[in-house]
Design a protein around this motif. Structure first.
Motif, PDB file in Angstrom:
ATOM      1  N   THR A  68       0.816  -1.202   0.000  1.00 25.27           N
ATOM      2  CA  THR A  68       0.000   0.000   0.000  1.00 25.27           C
ATOM      3  C   THR A  68       0.851   1.255   0.000  1.00 25.27           C
ATOM      4  O   THR A  68       1.808   1.368   0.743  1.00 25.27           O
ATOM      5  N   ILE A  69       0.502   2.209  -0.859  1.00 26.44           N
ATOM      6  CA  ILE A  69       1.224   3.489  -0.875  1.00 26.44           C
ATOM      7  C   ILE A  69       1.078   4.131   0.502  1.00 26.44           C
ATOM      8  O   ILE A  69      -0.013   4.221   1.045  1.00 26.44           O
ATOM      9  N   GLY A  70       2.185   4.576   1.049  1.00 23.02           N
ATOM     10  CA  GLY A  70       2.137   5.194   2.361  1.00 23.02           C
ATOM     11  C   GLY A  70       2.388   4.197   3.469  1.00 23.02           C
ATOM     12  O   GLY A  70       2.548   4.562   4.624  1.00 23.02           O
ATOM     13  N   GLY A  71       2.417   2.921   3.126  1.00 29.85           N
ATOM     14  CA  GLY A  71       2.692   1.912   4.130  1.00 29.85           C
ATOM     15  C   GLY A  71       4.166   1.910   4.489  1.00 29.85           C
ATOM     16  O   GLY A  71       4.987   2.547   3.843  1.00 29.85           O
ATOM     17  N   PRO A 147      -3.305  16.760   1.259  1.00 29.20           N
ATOM     18  CA  PRO A 147      -2.441  16.542   0.097  1.00 29.20           C
ATOM     19  C   PRO A 147      -1.345  15.527   0.414  1.00 29.20           C
ATOM     20  O   PRO A 147      -1.064  15.243   1.576  1.00 29.20           O
ATOM     21  N   GLN A 148      -0.715  15.040  -0.615  1.00 34.32           N
ATOM     22  CA  GLN A 148       0.373  14.089  -0.432  1.00 34.32           C
ATOM     23  C   GLN A 148       1.617  14.851   0.020  1.00 34.32           C
ATOM     24  O   GLN A 148       2.106  15.739  -0.673  1.00 34.32           O
ATOM     25  N   VAL A 149       2.113  14.483   1.202  1.00 35.21           N
ATOM     26  CA  VAL A 149       3.314  15.115   1.762  1.00 35.21           C
ATOM     27  C   VAL A 149       4.278  14.005   2.167  1.00 35.21           C
ATOM     28  O   VAL A 149       3.906  13.079   2.888  1.00 35.21           O
ATOM     29  N   PRO A 220      -1.299  14.037  -6.649  1.00 34.17           N
ATOM     30  CA  PRO A 220      -0.648  12.845  -6.086  1.00 34.17           C
ATOM     31  C   PRO A 220       0.315  12.193  -7.071  1.00 34.17           C
ATOM     32  O   PRO A 220       0.074  12.183  -8.282  1.00 34.17           O
ATOM     33  N   LEU A 221       1.395  11.653  -6.561  1.00 31.62           N
ATOM     34  CA  LEU A 221       2.371  10.928  -7.377  1.00 31.62           C
ATOM     35  C   LEU A 221       2.510   9.523  -6.809  1.00 31.62           C
ATOM     36  O   LEU A 221       3.113   9.316  -5.758  1.00 31.62           O
ATOM     37  N   ALA A 222       1.960   8.558  -7.523  1.00 29.14           N
ATOM     38  CA  ALA A 222       1.999   7.176  -7.050  1.00 29.14           C
ATOM     39  C   ALA A 222       3.432   6.683  -6.895  1.00 29.14           C
ATOM     40  O   ALA A 222       3.754   5.935  -5.976  1.00 29.14           O
ATOM     41  N   ASP A 223       4.305   7.124  -7.788  1.00 26.14           N
ATOM     42  CA  ASP A 223       5.679   6.627  -7.806  1.00 26.14           C
ATOM     43  C   ASP A 223       6.654   7.577  -7.123  1.00 26.14           C
ATOM     44  O   ASP A 223       7.793   7.734  -7.568  1.00 26.14           O
ATOM     45  N   TYR A 224       6.247   8.165  -6.010  1.00 18.92           N
ATOM     46  CA  TYR A 224       7.112   9.118  -5.313  1.00 18.92           C
ATOM     47  C   TYR A 224       8.435   8.485  -4.893  1.00 18.92           C
ATOM     48  O   TYR A 224       9.453   9.172  -4.757  1.00 18.92           O
ATOM     49  N   ARG A 225       8.450   7.170  -4.690  1.00 17.53           N
ATOM     50  CA  ARG A 225       9.688   6.505  -4.268  1.00 17.53           C
ATOM     51  C   ARG A 225      10.803   6.640  -5.308  1.00 17.53           C
ATOM     52  O   ARG A 225      11.978   6.536  -4.992  1.00 17.53           O
ATOM     53  N   ASN A 562      -0.905   7.419 -12.990  1.00 15.77           N
ATOM     54  CA  ASN A 562       0.242   8.018 -12.309  1.00 15.77           C
ATOM     55  C   ASN A 562      -0.148   8.828 -11.081  1.00 15.77           C
ATOM     56  O   ASN A 562       0.710   9.224 -10.300  1.00 15.77           O
ATOM     57  N   THR A 563      -1.442   9.066 -10.898  1.00 13.95           N
ATOM     58  CA  THR A 563      -1.896   9.808  -9.719  1.00 13.95           C
ATOM     59  C   THR A 563      -2.630   8.909  -8.719  1.00 13.95           C
ATOM     60  O   THR A 563      -3.033   9.378  -7.658  1.00 13.95           O
ATOM     61  N   GLN A 564      -2.816   7.647  -9.041  1.00 11.87           N
ATOM     62  CA  GLN A 564      -3.598   6.755  -8.180  1.00 11.87           C
ATOM     63  C   GLN A 564      -2.752   6.183  -7.043  1.00 11.87           C
ATOM     64  O   GLN A 564      -1.805   5.435  -7.283  1.00 11.87           O
ATOM     65  N   LEU A 565      -3.117   6.517  -5.825  1.00  9.02           N
ATOM     66  CA  LEU A 565      -2.391   6.027  -4.666  1.00  9.02           C
ATOM     67  C   LEU A 565      -2.916   4.677  -4.182  1.00  9.02           C
ATOM     68  O   LEU A 565      -2.310   4.056  -3.310  1.00  9.02           O
TER      69      LEU A 565
END
Length: 625
Positions: A68-71, A147-149, A220-225, A562-565
């Motif tokens: 999960t994104i954010g996990g 927002p995504q931080v 949002p950026l799903a691939d922030y990593r 690309n924006t789906q978390l």
């Protein structure tokens, strides 16, 4: 090719329109940018037995199942291993440019080395998973999703080889390079770097000590990593910003505006694109376990342990790499014990020779690079005749190609059924069932139903056009053999393919769209955002869309993905896009290219990963007595 996109082709520099990488002969490998969400969870730290997989002859298939994104991401720490002295490695390409972020320089060859001297918040492990690199990071934390931080916190002891700290300035430089509107004299982007991902940032904040960076995303950026990470493949390599400051006289890079073109921004861009090219020991610093000691462009490079490295030292004290384009010459070097590891193109003959050699091992596994045949949708022959595209897809026998050219390297290989998700990744679906089976009768029916008539030369013709086209590709034995097999299976269907192989195809003809059909491979990664410019319409940012494919539905779906978390939703969106592309048949997927390396059996764990090639885990290599 020179460029900034997301597909990568191994074996060639890429253009800003591609910033991809290619494996010698695998044309731009899809430069997948941000890792598809949090990846599978494996051991916290890779020891000799887990850093790189590679035990045994053919490695087991891996299953990439992002979380999960954010996990909480799993951590990675380089293992403690004994000193094994010097090692020699033969690669299909060697070091070329220090800064691999620019379209003019970007290549898979540079990536082999940059992973060993450039800091990266995330590490790509043997199962393709992204883990927080604990040798560099105290933490990477998702503070908020709306927002995504995201907060990046660097270790206090993370420093460059001259003792300068790694941190905020280095991250800001890459951010500036990606989003700056500054133009070069010809009107192109002054920094020649990809904005993908970075353009979604709305706020960038640094702590007073420069060790903590907090980023807020406007969308949002799903691939922030993938941001600022080696996994991004193009646009993720951190550079020593303080060196740029010293050489240009800029007092503080973080004070340069992101939205304006100023004389100082121009000075920064000039140094960024020109001074970090060919090896220069005064500018090319390290913040990794190894440092470049010497390098002759695309011929030979020598790495030694970095005396300022604060983590566990790598096993080899010295690594000498040599570029060898002849696979047979590589094999001979290995059999003669002149080198300990080789990484040629996946080749049946090479695999068989090494296996028969006795004291040697072969690593072969379906990776994230895939071979495909693109139809140039800018050419009337393919743009105006979908029946021809589908007929070619019918008469080509993909299983025959896999059986004759790939199976003896990787017994698990099979025809590929998607572009965006690989068979060893969660969510994979086959969108090409029953396609590419050598169906001559089916191909002829498609052509005749559309009004094509078989000519006296045995080739279909309609409206003054013959069903004849040139297949461009880089000169690699496997590619030439692939064309021969396609010619043999499609000629009975009244379709003529002409071999147009050229050593400079990936560098020149492919990015220029100068082909009828193109046979090449995208280099993928866990970062899926980088694949989207390969298939997005050029007018919508498809800088690596070399075959001029355009479908508004696909554009919308890729942008949405690309924006789906939510990872499950994102997989469904990618599969929707893949399904539409299969119906359009603008490109025919052939097979997942095996990651491939061979070694003296006393060295382990030897394997191959698209992000760093055979050297991706060289720091963990050990030697048995």
């Amino acid at each position: 090719m020179r460029g900034t996109s997301t597909g990568v082709l191994r074996g060639a520099a890429l253009s800003r329109s591609a910033l991809s990488r290619s494996r010698a002969g695998t044309a731009l490998r899809g430069l997948a940018l941000a890792a598809v969400a949090a990846l599978s969870l494996a051991a916290c730290s890779a020891g000799p037995g887990s850093a790189g997989g590679g035990g045994g002859d053919v490695d087991q298939q891996q299953t990439l199942n992002p979380g999960t994104i954010g996990g909480a991401d799993q951590p990675y720490t380089r293992p403690k291993v004994p000193d094994i002295g010097e090692v020699s490695v033969s690669l299909d390409e060697s070091f070329q440019d220090y800064n691999n972020n620019t379209g003019a320089a970007n290549s898979q060859a540079n990536q082999y080395f940059s992973e060993l001297f450039s800091p990266s918040p995330y590490f790509v492990d043997s199962d393709f998973s992204l883990k927080v690199d604990k040798d560099y990071m105290e933490s990477v934390t998702v503070k908020s999703t709306s927002p995504q931080v995201v907060e990046w916190k660097w270790r206090p002891d993370a420093v460059w080889s001259d003792g300068a700290p790694v941190g905020c300035k280095d991250m800001y430089l890459l951010y500036l390079a990606a989003v700056s509107p500054a133009k070069a004299s010809g009107g192109s982007q002054a920094f020649d770097s990809s904005p993908t991902g970075y353009s979604q940032i709305s706020k960038f904040e640094c702590s007073p000590d420069g060790k903590t960076v907090t980023v807020t995303f406007g969308t949002p950026l799903a691939d922030y990593r993938g941001l600022w990470s080696q996994a991004w493949l193009s646009g993720g390599q951190l550079l020593p910003a303080h060196i740029l400051e010293q050489r240009t006289g800029i007092p503080d890079i973080t004070k340069l505006p992101l939205d304006r073109d100023t004389p100082e921004v121009q000075k920064a861009a000039q140094f960024f694109t020109k001074s970090w090219g060919d090896f220069d020991a005064t500018n090319d610093l390290s913040a990794g376990p190894y440092i470049l000691q010497s390098a002759t462009r695309n011929q030979r490079a020598v790495l030694v342990r970095n005396p300022k490295w604060w983590g566990n030292p790598g096993g080899p004290a010295k690594i000498t790499t040599t570029a060898v384009t002849d696979s047979q010459a590589m094999v001979q070097q290995l059999l003669n014990k002149e080198v300990q590891v080789i990484a040629p193109q996946a080749d049946s003959t090479v695999a068989e020779q090494v296996r028969a050699g006795g004291d040697f091992s072969v690593f072969a596994r379906g990776g994230q690079t895939y071979e495909h045949l693109d139809f140039n949708m800018g050419r009337p022959l393919f743009r105006d005749h979908p029946e021809l595209r589908h007929a070619v897809a019918d008469c080509v026998n993909r299983q025959d190609i896999v059986d004759k050219l790939v199976k003896s390297v990787d017994p698990n290989a099979k025809p590929l059924g998607a572009f965006l998700i690989n068979p060893n990744e969660a969510g994979y679906q086959d969108h090409y069932p029953g396609v590419g089976t050598g169906d001559v009768a089916g191909a002829k029916k498609l052509m005749e139903d559309a009004g094509w008539a078989l000519g006296p030369d045995g080739i279909y013709a309609k409206g003054g056009q013959r069903a004849s086209f040139r297949v461009g590709h880089k000169l690699v034995d496997r590619r030439g053999q692939t064309v021969q097999l396609m010619q043999a299976s499609c000629k009975p269907a009244g379709i003529e393919m002409i071999d147009a192989g050229n050593e400079a195809f990936n560098d020149q003809q492919l990015p220029a769209g100068d082909f009828d059909a193109a046979l090449f491979a995208w280099v993928g990664s866990s970062i899926k955002s980088t694949l989207t410019p390969n298939y997005t319409s050029k007018a919508k940012g498809g800088v690596a869309n070399y075959n001029n494919y355009s479908n508004p539905q696909v554009d919308d779906l890729l942008s949405k993905a690309n924006t789906q978390l939510d990872f499950t939703q994102r997989l469904a969106t990618f599969n929707q896009a893949d399904d539409i592309m299969a119906k359009d048949m603008h490109s025919l997927p052939l097979f997942q290219l095996p990651d491939f390396a061979c070694a003296d059996r006393s060295y382990s764990p030897i394997s191959y990963l698209s992000t760093g090639g055979a050297l991706w885990n060289v720091f963990a290599w050990t030697k048995s007595l």
